[in-house]
Design an enzyme around this catalytic site. Structure first.
Site, mmCIF file in Angstrom:
data_model
loop_
_atom_site.group_PDB
_atom_site.id
_atom_site.type_symbol
_atom_site.label_atom_id
_atom_site.label_comp_id
_atom_site.label_asym_id
_atom_site.label_seq_id
_atom_site.Cartn_x
_atom_site.Cartn_y
_atom_site.Cartn_z
ATOM 1 N N ASP A 1 -0.303 5.078 0.950
ATOM 2 C CA ASP A 1 -0.638 6.024 2.015
ATOM 3 C C ASP A 1 -0.730 5.328 3.368
ATOM 4 O O ASP A 1 -1.504 4.393 3.547
ATOM 5 C CB ASP A 1 -1.959 6.727 1.697
ATOM 6 C CG ASP A 1 -1.849 7.643 0.494
ATOM 7 O OD1 ASP A 1 -1.279 8.734 0.642
ATOM 8 O OD2 ASP A 1 -2.306 7.258 -0.595
ATOM 9 N N ASP B 1 -2.158 -1.165 5.958
ATOM 10 C CA ASP B 1 -2.342 -0.533 7.268
ATOM 11 C C ASP B 1 -3.798 -0.371 7.657
ATOM 12 O O ASP B 1 -4.083 0.117 8.753
ATOM 13 C CB ASP B 1 -1.661 0.843 7.273
ATOM 14 C CG ASP B 1 -2.399 1.856 6.407
ATOM 15 O OD1 ASP B 1 -2.646 1.555 5.219
ATOM 16 O OD2 ASP B 1 -2.738 2.941 6.910
ATOM 17 N N ASP C 1 0.868 -1.172 0.000
ATOM 18 C CA ASP C 1 0.000 0.000 0.000
ATOM 19 C C ASP C 1 0.911 1.229 0.000
ATOM 20 O O ASP C 1 2.113 1.127 0.293
ATOM 21 C CB ASP C 1 -0.882 -0.048 1.253
ATOM 22 C CG ASP C 1 -1.775 1.168 1.394
ATOM 23 O OD1 ASP C 1 -2.301 1.647 0.381
ATOM 24 O OD2 ASP C 1 -1.938 1.637 2.541
#
Length: 220
Positions: free
Chosen positions: A10, A166, A8
């Site tokens: 961001d 996240d 990922d």
């Protein structure tokens, strides 16, 4: 055998999540309101759902200039992020993946311009074999499209790749595409339900890549 890693962007490679929230929180407080965290959390990892400028306009009423407010917020967010380097452990994982001959990809619900711009600024653009963004798929996370596109670009099967995420939306996308997934939460996502991930780390610096791969490849 694991042949590729897909990250990922961001909140995982670059900690954009807190600046994104802070820049809105400052504007909300100017108008006597707080960002609704339940709505904020529900949209993490995706480009769908909660729209702060619309929500704030509904609270404030006719007096809010949506375009000016969004522009001011975006400028403030960019200012906060420009001062940041990659998150702890990221550069070491990239180096170790290269040493091990693993493919490296990014699967992000953000725009290609956003992701590539920061990769260039950070000096790591050339290190990725595939960068997939919302521009490249019909549906962003939590749909599995980005991860399916990433493993196809890396020329590996889903079970041969590991995702690093996240947020619950990102984990759902990775698992839905058939990848194993490592949760690496940041300050904003640490208290969310990340149990769908195969392994959870406090940061990428918490466990060397070689050891992580050994754990993931152990028989269940």
């Amino acid at each position: 055998m694991i042949r590729a890693l897909v990250f990922d962007f961001d909140g995982l490679i670059l900690e954009t999540e807190m600046p994104a929230l802070q820049s809105w929180a400052e504007i909300y407080r100017e108008h006597g309101h707080e960002v609704p965290m339940e709505l904020w959390h529900s949209s993490l990892g995706s480009d769908r759902g909660f729209e702060p400028v619309d929500h704030l306009a509904a609270l404030v009423g006719e007096g809010l200039d949506r375009v000016a407010t969004q522009t001011r917020r975006d400028t403030r967010k960019a200012e906060l992020i420009e001062a940041l380097d990659v998150m702890v452990g990221v550069r070491q994982y990239i180096d170790d993946a290269r040493r091990l001959g693993l493919g490296l990809g990014i699967a992000s619900s953000s725009s290609r311009q956003w992701v590539l711009g920061h990769l260039e600024r950070l000096g790591i653009r050339a290190l990725w074999d595939a960068v997939l963004c919302r521009d490249d798929v019909a549906h962003t996370k939590p749909a599995p499209d980005l991860y399916r596109a990433a493993v196809a670009a890396l020329k590996v099967e889903p079970h041969e790749a590991v995702a690093f995420e996240d947020s619950p939306n990102g984990i759902a996308a990775a698992k839905g595409a058939g990848l194993r997934c490592v949760a690496v939460p940041n300050a904003l996502t640490a208290d969310l339900d990340l149990r769908q991930a195969d392994i959870r780390l406090t940061s990428l610096a918490a466990l060397p890549l070689d050891e992580l791969l050994r754990r993931l490849e152990e028989p269940a």
